[in-house]
Design a protein around this motif. Structure first.
Motif, PDB file in Angstrom:
ATOM      1  N   ALA A  32       0.846  -1.199   0.000  1.00 42.05           N
ATOM      2  CA  ALA A  32       0.000   0.000   0.000  1.00 42.05           C
ATOM      3  C   ALA A  32       0.877   1.243   0.000  1.00 42.05           C
ATOM      4  O   ALA A  32       1.959   1.253   0.562  1.00 42.05           O
ATOM      5  CB  ALA A  32      -0.894   0.004   1.230  1.00 42.05           C
ATOM      6  N   THR A  56      -7.728   2.005   3.116  1.00 40.96           N
ATOM      7  CA  THR A  56      -6.775   1.147   3.823  1.00 40.96           C
ATOM      8  C   THR A  56      -7.515   0.202   4.763  1.00 40.96           C
ATOM      9  O   THR A  56      -7.241  -0.994   4.807  1.00 40.96           O
ATOM     10  CB  THR A  56      -5.781   2.005   4.637  1.00 40.96           C
ATOM     11  OG1 THR A  56      -5.145   2.899   3.736  1.00 40.96           O
ATOM     12  CG2 THR A  56      -4.742   1.158   5.324  1.00 40.96           C
ATOM     13  N   SER A 289      -3.304  -3.496   6.080  1.00 43.28           N
ATOM     14  CA  SER A 289      -4.493  -2.806   6.542  1.00 43.28           C
ATOM     15  C   SER A 289      -4.441  -2.409   8.023  1.00 43.28           C
ATOM     16  O   SER A 289      -4.275  -1.236   8.339  1.00 43.28           O
ATOM     17  CB  SER A 289      -5.715  -3.679   6.244  1.00 43.28           C
ATOM     18  OG  SER A 289      -6.885  -3.087   6.710  1.00 43.28           O
ATOM     19  N   ASN A 292      -2.140   0.128   9.831  1.00 42.31           N
ATOM     20  CA  ASN A 292      -2.280   1.542   9.464  1.00 42.31           C
ATOM     21  C   ASN A 292      -3.538   2.180  10.023  1.00 42.31           C
ATOM     22  O   ASN A 292      -3.845   3.332   9.718  1.00 42.31           O
ATOM     23  CB  ASN A 292      -2.267   1.675   7.940  1.00 42.31           C
ATOM     24  CG  ASN A 292      -0.931   1.262   7.358  1.00 42.31           C
ATOM     25  OD1 ASN A 292       0.111   1.660   7.871  1.00 42.31           O
ATOM     26  ND2 ASN A 292      -0.937   0.431   6.332  1.00 42.31           N
TER      27      ASN A 292
END
Ligand code: HEC
Ligand code: HEC
Ligand code: HEC
Length: 453
Positions: A32, A56, A289, A292
């Motif tokens: 990401a 996210t 994911s 964050n």
């Protein structure tokens, strides 16, 4: 009529197979992008920042990015029993992506599973969960995708599903039967007694973060058996890509009953805690994911998970037992399981089974080890694992795979030993259980060793 119904039912059923995680294990998408604040601090910039955060939390990049491909340009193959579905390009490119989508078209795809041309999307796109996202959050997502995602010109790949299974119209029946209506602005159905924190956690878990797509068992139509905590089957454990996405309810042996909220937060943030280390699909979820997400949201998720009653209320907690440790240290247990453990596992997981905190996870009193279904354990012993790399815990330790070194019998014996030592109480593992997983996850063949036949 019956024939037609059967045809509809079976093609819808086939067409909706074990989506989500296939994408994740088959090809590992690009990392990401690091969040960066858009220029300016107006309402619009704030909205876009909120959208970035939600993308996210919802892990859109996981499925919409091919291995080595550009972020969100699609092309990731998602295996299904009837053929491969390729995720589409969701960058704002006008010609090949979603640049021409109005907010309504975007919202219909994300929360209702309806494509721009009116056809139904395969539920490989987790719209039954995203249906729980508030319209204001979808507006933020839309703003982010339209303005901050780099447009990439890349044609969508057609699904590799042969006719007649490629017909989309049966999917419409699936959608009508199993997908909930998209919600309005208020958080729906939260009991009046629920705290704001728990309500927020529930909103994230059921909606954007779609934890249930992996952690809830699937029914005959391959639908999640529950999309919310109205039923105890919700988050009680599913099987995904040869791993058990385990029970997250309050069970004290194989659920999260013995985890504190702080330990849940640590796991989602760093990929490890003193109970477990993330592996398989969960390592990727943490990496891309949950690490964050904000502390407040992780605390909300933990608070909500702690409200889930046990799936099996009769389960008693595990109690530590030092017998195995003493026998291993004294060398008095000469069974194949104990000897295999000493030779292959004890260097990291220790004779006490307790490992080293945040380095080598404990096998003693572990909810992973004590799950009835041993698939995850067989899988990780065959193929090894890598903890996620996270900002909170940048060193990621690994475990080697033992497929080429241990026979099915050795692996069955060592896992049976682990599952009945130090206070663990889980059913024995058989050599045929191991053989099945070895085949399913395409691990190396077992070593030829005359003494093991
Ligand atoms: C678990 C995998 C997965 C995740 C996570 C996922 N998608 Fe999808 N998405 C898909 C697949 C697969 C399709 C195509 C389905 C089909 O062809 O019927 C799709 C379709 C779409 C479409 C329709 C595109 C078109 O060409 O009509 C949009 C828009 C979309 N996704 C946006 C998103 C957004 C935004 C997120 C995050 C909030 C997201 N997706 C998360 C798998 C996923
Ligand atoms: C792509 C599939 C997938 C998704 C989505 C997913 N998980 Fe997992 N999860 C797994 C798998 C597989 C495991 C088992 C491996 C492990 O224990 O690390 C797991 C394990 C866990 C564990 C460790 C439990 C234990 O007892 O060791 C926790 C906690 C967890 N998940 C929480 C969550 C939460 C919260 C979400 C949503 C934010 C989520 N997961 C979303 C696949 C998934
Ligand atoms: C070199 C050190 C090392 C050795 C040797 C080793 N492991 Fe591991 N083990 C690890 C690490 C590191 C993890 C976490 C991997 C991950 O998160 O992907 C792990 C994870 C596990 C897990 C999952 C536990 C959890 O909660 O995440 C099990 C079960 C396991 N090991 C069993 C074994 C068995 C059985 C053996 C011997 C056949 C063995 N290990 C040998 C380092 C090791």
């Amino acid at each position: 009529m019956k024939k037609l119904t059967m045809a509809v039912a079976s093609s819808a059923l086939l067409a909706t197979a074990a989506w989500t995680a296939h994408a994740l294990a088959q090809d590992q998408p690009a990392k990401a992008q690091q969040p960066q604040a858009p220029a300016g601090k107006g309402a619009e910039a704030q909205l876009r920042e909120q959208g970035r955060y939600l993308a996210t939390a919802a892990d859109c990049i996981a499925c919409h990015t091919a291995k080595g491909g550009k972020p969100y340009a699609g092309g990731l193959g998602i295996a299904s029993p009837i053929g491969t579905i390729y995720s589409p390009n969701i960058t704002p490119d006008k010609a090949t992506g979603i640049g021409g989508y109005s907010f309504e078209a975007f919202d219909n795809a994300v929360r209702r599973g309806i494509a721009k041309d009116g056809s139904t999307l395969y539920p490989a796109m987790p719209y039954p969960s995203y249906a729980k996202m508030k319209p204001s959050d979808v507006k933020a997502l839309y703003a982010y995708f339209m303005h901050d995602v780099t447009p990439v010109e890349q044609q969508n790949k057609a699904t590799a599903i042969p006719w007649p299974l490629s017909m989309r119209w049966p999917l419409r029946f699936w959608r009508m039967a199993f997908a909930p209506d998209a919600v309005g602005e208020g958080v729906p159905g939260a009991p009046a007694t629920t705290s704001e924190t728990v309500a927020r956690g529930r909103y994230l878990v059921e909606g954007a973060a779609h934890c249930g797509t992996c952690h809830t068992p699937r029914g005959l139509g391959l639908q999640e058996k529950a999309l919310t905590d109205d039923f105890r089957v919700y988050l009680s454990g599913g099987v995904v890509d040869g791993y058990v996405a385990k029970n997250l309810r309050g069970d004290r042996k194989d659920g999260l009953g013995e985890w504190t909220p702080e330990q849940i937060v640590a796991f989602l943030k760093s990929g490890r805690n003193n109970h477990a280390a993330a592996f398989g699909g969960m390592a990727e979820v943490v990496q891309r994911s949950t690490q964050n997400m904000s502390d407040a949201d992780l605390e909300a998720i933990a608070a909500y998970l702690k409200t889930l009653s046990p799936a099996n209320p009769a389960q008693s907690p595990l109690a530590a037992d030092a017998t195995a440790t003493q026998q291993l240290r004294a060398g008095t247990d000469r069974s194949n399981g104990a000897l295999t453990f000493v030779d292959n596992c004890a260097a990291c997981h220790r004779t006490s089974g307790s490992g080293y905190e945040s380095t080598f996870p404990t096998l003693a009193l572990s909810s992973v080890v004590n799950s009835d279904d041993p698939t995850s354990l067989i899988h990780i012993v065959l193929k090894g694992g890598q903890m996620p790399w996270t900002k909170a815990a940048p060193t990621h330790y690994g475990m080697p795979g033992f497929a080429a070194r241990l026979t099915d019998r050795d692996i069955a014996d060592v896992l049976t030993f682990v599952r009945s030592s130090w206070g663990n109480r889980a059913p024995a593992v058989s050599a045929s259980d191991v053989a099945k997983v070895r085949k399913a996850v395409r691990a190396a063949p077992q070593p030829a060793r005359p003494e093991n036949g």
